[in-house]
Design an enzyme around this catalytic site. Structure first.
Site, PDB file in Angstrom:
ATOM      1  N   ASP A 215      10.386  -3.280  -8.917  1.00 26.91           N
ATOM      2  CA  ASP A 215       8.869  -2.590  -9.361  1.00 26.91           C
ATOM      3  C   ASP A 215       8.934  -1.127  -9.224  1.00 26.91           C
ATOM      4  O   ASP A 215       7.687  -0.825  -9.633  1.00 26.91           O
ATOM      5  CB  ASP A 215       7.944  -3.489  -8.692  1.00 26.91           C
ATOM      6  CG  ASP A 215       7.768  -3.151  -7.345  1.00 26.91           C
ATOM      7  OD1 ASP A 215       8.381  -2.243  -6.561  1.00 26.91           O
ATOM      8  OD2 ASP A 215       6.636  -3.987  -6.783  1.00 26.91           O
TER       9      ASP A 215
ATOM     10  N   ASP B 237      13.363   0.380  -2.819  1.00 23.72           N
ATOM     11  CA  ASP B 237      12.539  -0.428  -3.481  1.00 23.72           C
ATOM     12  C   ASP B 237      13.648  -1.533  -3.691  1.00 23.72           C
ATOM     13  O   ASP B 237      14.598  -1.614  -4.175  1.00 23.72           O
ATOM     14  CB  ASP B 237      12.344   0.044  -5.002  1.00 23.72           C
ATOM     15  CG  ASP B 237      11.766  -1.095  -5.757  1.00 23.72           C
ATOM     16  OD1 ASP B 237      11.163  -2.175  -5.365  1.00 23.72           O
ATOM     17  OD2 ASP B 237      11.720  -1.099  -7.080  1.00 23.72           O
TER      18      ASP B 237
ATOM     19  N   ASP C 260      -4.389   7.744  12.683  1.00 19.27           N
ATOM     20  CA  ASP C 260      -4.754   8.672  11.586  1.00 19.27           C
ATOM     21  C   ASP C 260      -6.209   9.385  12.173  1.00 19.27           C
ATOM     22  O   ASP C 260      -7.316   8.833  12.105  1.00 19.27           O
ATOM     23  CB  ASP C 260      -4.970   7.864  10.353  1.00 19.27           C
ATOM     24  CG  ASP C 260      -5.286   8.640   9.339  1.00 19.27           C
ATOM     25  OD1 ASP C 260      -4.301   9.178   8.725  1.00 19.27           O
ATOM     26  OD2 ASP C 260      -6.430   8.681   8.709  1.00 19.27           O
TER      27      ASP C 260
ATOM     28  N   GLU D 233      -3.230  11.772  15.405  1.00 16.35           N
ATOM     29  CA  GLU D 233      -2.988  12.943  14.584  1.00 16.35           C
ATOM     30  C   GLU D 233      -4.607  13.499  14.726  1.00 16.35           C
ATOM     31  O   GLU D 233      -5.454  12.701  14.625  1.00 16.35           O
ATOM     32  CB  GLU D 233      -3.023  12.347  12.951  1.00 16.35           C
ATOM     33  CG  GLU D 233      -2.883  13.373  11.882  1.00 16.35           C
ATOM     34  CD  GLU D 233      -3.372  13.092  10.774  1.00 16.35           C
ATOM     35  OE1 GLU D 233      -2.986  13.996   9.872  1.00 16.35           O
ATOM     36  OE2 GLU D 233      -4.233  12.180  10.501  1.00 16.35           O
TER      37      GLU D 233
ATOM     38  N   ASP E  97       9.408  -1.085  -0.531  1.00 14.19           N
ATOM     39  CA  ASP E  97       8.992  -2.109   0.097  1.00 14.19           C
ATOM     40  C   ASP E  97       9.436  -2.713   1.413  1.00 14.19           C
ATOM     41  O   ASP E  97      10.618  -2.014   1.782  1.00 14.19           O
ATOM     42  CB  ASP E  97       8.985  -3.319  -0.976  1.00 14.19           C
ATOM     43  CG  ASP E  97      10.230  -3.701  -1.534  1.00 14.19           C
ATOM     44  OD1 ASP E  97      11.358  -3.720  -0.638  1.00 14.19           O
ATOM     45  OD2 ASP E  97      10.421  -3.721  -2.682  1.00 14.19           O
TER      46      ASP E  97
ATOM     47  N   HIS F 260       4.450  13.074   5.596  1.00 14.62           N
ATOM     48  CA  HIS F 260       4.009  12.702   3.972  1.00 14.62           C
ATOM     49  C   HIS F 260       2.827  13.553   3.545  1.00 14.62           C
ATOM     50  O   HIS F 260       2.580  13.327   2.565  1.00 14.62           O
ATOM     51  CB  HIS F 260       3.705  11.143   4.105  1.00 14.62           C
ATOM     52  CG  HIS F 260       2.415  10.905   4.931  1.00 14.62           C
ATOM     53  ND1 HIS F 260       2.375  10.923   6.275  1.00 14.62           N
ATOM     54  CD2 HIS F 260       0.997  10.754   4.934  1.00 14.62           C
ATOM     55  CE1 HIS F 260       1.099  10.905   6.700  1.00 14.62           C
ATOM     56  NE2 HIS F 260       0.455  10.523   5.959  1.00 14.62           N
ATOM     57  N   ASP F 261       2.443  14.472   4.530  1.00 15.82           N
ATOM     58  CA  ASP F 261       1.109  15.334   4.010  1.00 15.82           C
ATOM     59  C   ASP F 261       1.584  16.746   3.878  1.00 15.82           C
ATOM     60  O   ASP F 261       0.750  17.541   3.373  1.00 15.82           O
ATOM     61  CB  ASP F 261       0.002  15.101   4.903  1.00 15.82           C
ATOM     62  CG  ASP F 261      -0.803  14.111   5.112  1.00 15.82           C
ATOM     63  OD1 ASP F 261      -0.618  13.133   4.012  1.00 15.82           O
ATOM     64  OD2 ASP F 261      -1.146  13.837   6.392  1.00 15.82           O
TER      65      ASP F 261
ATOM     66  N   ASN G  72      12.894  -4.821  -5.010  1.00 10.66           N
ATOM     67  CA  ASN G  72      12.688  -5.759  -6.022  1.00 10.66           C
ATOM     68  C   ASN G  72      12.387  -5.296  -7.431  1.00 10.66           C
ATOM     69  O   ASN G  72      11.966  -5.822  -8.262  1.00 10.66           O
ATOM     70  CB  ASN G  72      11.494  -6.590  -5.787  1.00 10.66           C
ATOM     71  CG  ASN G  72      10.184  -6.028  -5.720  1.00 10.66           C
ATOM     72  OD1 ASN G  72       9.997  -4.544  -5.949  1.00 10.66           O
ATOM     73  ND2 ASN G  72       8.954  -6.495  -5.542  1.00 10.66           N
TER      74      ASN G  72
ATOM     75  N   ASP H 294       0.893   2.586  11.836  1.00  7.51           N
ATOM     76  CA  ASP H 294      -0.313   3.338  11.465  1.00  7.51           C
ATOM     77  C   ASP H 294      -1.726   2.689  11.738  1.00  7.51           C
ATOM     78  O   ASP H 294      -2.049   1.464  11.381  1.00  7.51           O
ATOM     79  CB  ASP H 294      -0.237   3.776  10.042  1.00  7.51           C
ATOM     80  CG  ASP H 294      -0.456   5.690  10.007  1.00  7.51           C
ATOM     81  OD1 ASP H 294      -1.537   5.774  10.354  1.00  7.51           O
ATOM     82  OD2 ASP H 294       0.347   6.179   9.166  1.00  7.51           O
TER      83      ASP H 294
HETATM   84  C1  NOJ Z   1      -4.285  11.718   7.278  1.00  7.22           C
HETATM   85  C2  NOJ Z   1      -3.008  11.019   6.647  1.00  7.22           C
HETATM   86  O1  NOJ Z   1      -1.761  11.317   7.216  1.00  7.22           O
HETATM   87  C3  NOJ Z   1      -3.110  11.509   5.187  1.00  7.22           C
HETATM   88  O2  NOJ Z   1      -2.310  10.813   4.275  1.00  7.22           O
HETATM   89  C4  NOJ Z   1      -4.599  10.618   4.702  1.00  7.22           C
HETATM   90  O3  NOJ Z   1      -4.954  11.090   3.233  1.00  7.22           O
HETATM   91  C5  NOJ Z   1      -5.844  10.841   5.590  1.00  7.22           C
HETATM   92  N1  NOJ Z   1      -5.451  11.106   6.999  1.00  7.22           N
HETATM   93  C6  NOJ Z   1      -6.721  10.225   5.316  1.00  7.22           C
HETATM   94  O4  NOJ Z   1      -6.593   8.904   5.967  1.00  7.22           O
END
Ligand code: NOJ
Length: 564
Positions: free
Chosen positions: A29, A25, A203, A260, A33, A333-334, A27, A102
């Protein structure tokens, strides 16, 4: 089939994923960013990264942290401006790195102008940009369920029809059957490619072709993915759509594309990534991510068996060799943090993180590093569900605990193990307040272990996980066999050691990995002969002259020999 592995830059690259909200980050907040990313590019260059994959930074109401896009061609104000983005790509290219963005086009946000129009009336010109259907016997049009819990359909009073959303109700599915929609997507992709980006991470791209008529799923429960998956994963027109996208857009640029694809099989992946077919460079498959989930899906926890992991990875290694290309990842991130899930994030955190990295980076394919993985960042446990931010987690909790009266502690335990916020805590840059991520209040809690797990410490300590990753990345640049060699699994039934070889010409790599916290003995099979051996990398000091016919491996030890 003939083996046809051509040499391309994206096979030889290492990709680093940035989840911008949690990266840095600039700034105050509390939200990462674009300028914050630009400030850290030297850190990534030092690490040896070739390509940065940036999770969505487009305008979005943030129902799913940017995976719900309301304007594909502008930047979310939380992250900065288009000028900030242009500065970022310029600085990335100046450092001879690349940027992939993405591409989230299975669905948009319900706040996208297309959807706002679409819901106005049944004959609006944008109506067919989405899937609208009347109810069936006063109920939803079919029994499909959303990946984020509940029905995949939402009723709209205005036109008295339902729209399809495989994810949250604020993520309506785009209708790829409509050629006008496809043209809009292609135009938007060109907009970014002409700005100089080097590819896309796509995605849930294998969800874009749905079975005609959207039939009921025979077994709405007990599927790994949203019930109905067999009718929208790898659907009837998926290859046609990807080939069209390639012909109309991607083939005009030299890009890396990674699709993905939850639920994708090796056989399908050969079709998606076979070079002559012109679809995508590689796919993110999920098989190894699903091995510790039960029949009810990811929250249904199961212990992972090493032989299952080895079988699965081996199937993908041999299945795509010469026929397609693998992506290699253990977290993103998932997914939970790699070292917490597959290693030991306590006593052997450093050793096991290095061992897992060795496993991944020595396989055939393009490795992806998720931000903070190179520091050995771990999962987090927050006391209250109110401290969690992820929509998937919150919806599941509501469905199971609030509405379903399931045991709260059991559900919280599953969140500790599998929740997506595990991977989304802010990056730990140093041991100052908020781990140096922000001077404000971080949008999601910082893991308390930042005082000893942080980038400043890692860069200073030459034995750190970070420096081990640097070494792994350098090795890939020096040895073709790491990129292109063929894979073979040894000791398939061993539940403690993962041992494999890679072969290219008269060279062989022998990769030895101890998946336990105990010392283990390895005996070299008589099928492997060699006259010269060299240690390429290891996570403990090694006597380079010691014989390898029989050797002891320390807890979570990893060792790679090059044999000739
Ligand atoms: C896969 C993404 O990696 C995930 O973070 C997202 O919630 C779902 N697709 C829906 O876009």
């Amino acid at each position: 089939m003939e083996k046809t592995t051509s040499k391309t830059w994206w096979k030889e690259s290492v990709v680093y994923q940035i989840y911008p909200r949690s990266f840095n980050d600039s700034n105050g907040d509390g939200i990462g960013d674009l300028q914050g990313i630009t400030q850290k590019l030297d850190y990534l260059k030092e690490l040896g990264i070739d390509v940065i994959w940036l999770s969505p930074v487009y305008q979005s109401p943030n129902d799913d942290n940017g995976y719900d896009i309301s304007d594909y061609q502008s930047i979310m104000s939380d992250f900065g401006t288009m000028e900030d983005w242009e500065e970022l790509i310029d600085q990335i290219h100046q450092r001879e790195m690349k940027l992939i963005m993405d591409l989230v086009v299975n669905h948009s946000s319900d706040e996208h102008q297309w959807f706002q129009e679409s819901k106005k009336s049944v004959d609006n010109p944008y109506r067919d940009y989405y899937y609208w259907k009347p109810g069936k016997d006063g109920k939803e049009p079919n029994n499909w369920e959303s990946v984020f819990s509940g029905s995949a359909w939402e009723y709209d009073e205005n036109t008295e029809e339902y729209y399809l959303h495989l994810f949250s109700r604020k993520q309506p599915d785009l209708n790829w059957e409509n050629p006008k929609l496809r043209e809009e997507v292609y135009r938007m992709m060109k907009f970014w490619l002409d700005k100089g980006i080097d590819g896309f991470r796509m995605d849930v791209i294998n969800f874009i072709s749905k079975a005609p008529g959207l039939p009921d799923a025979p077994n709405p429960h007990g599927k790994k993915y949203a019930p109905g998956g067999e009718f929208f994963m790898d659907g009837p027109r998926i290859h046609e759509f990807l080939q069209e996208m390639n012909e109309k857009v991607l083939s005009q640029y030299d890009v890396l594309t990674v699709g993905e694809m939850p639920g994708v099989t090796v056989e399908e992946a050969v079709l998606y990534t076979g070079e002559e077919r012109q679809e995508v460079s590689m796919v993110f498959q999920f098989e190894h991510m699903d091995l510790d989930g039960g029949p009810e899906g990811k929250w249904d926890l199961r212990p992972l068996k090493l032989t299952d992991l080895k079988n699965s990875l081996s199937k993908w290694q041999t299945g795509l060799d010469g026929k397609g290309w693998n992506s290699l990842y253990l977290n993103n991130h998932d997914q939970p943090r790699m070292v917490s899930r597959f290693g030991n994030d306590q006593k052997y955190r450093v050793e096991s993180a290095k061992m897992l990295a060795t496993m991944l980076h020595m396989l055939q394919g393009t490795p992806y590093i998720y931000q903070g993985e190179e520091l050995g960042m771990t999962n987090i446990k927050l006391d209250s569900i109110n401290d969690y931010k992820d929509i998937e987690t919150l919806n599941m909790y509501r469905e199971k605990v609030v509405e379903g009266h399931a045991d709260e502690q059991k559900v919280m335990n599953s969140i500790y193990v599998k929740g997506r916020d595990n991977a989304r805590t802010p990056i730990q840059w140093d041991d100052s307040e908020n781990a140096g991520f922000t001077t404000g209040t971080p949008w999601l809690a910082v893991n308390e272990n930042y005082q000893y797990i942080n980038a400043k410490q890692a860069v200073l300590d030459e034995n750190s996980i970070y420096h081990y990753y640097r070494e792994l990345i350098q090795l890939r640049k020096q040895h073709d066999i790491i990129v292109y060699g063929s894979y073979e699994l040894l000791l398939p039934d061993d539940e403690e050691l993962y041992v494999y070889t890679r072969t290219l010409g008269d060279e062989k790599l022998l990769v030895l990995l101890n998946f336990t916290g105990d010392e283990k003995t390895f005996m070299l099979p008589s099928s492997i002969s060699y006259s010269k051996k060299e240690v390429l990398i290891s996570n403990y000091p090694v006597d380079v002259d010691a014989s390898i016919e029989q050797l002891g491996l320390k807890p979570y030890e990893a060792r790679v020999y090059k044999l000739k």
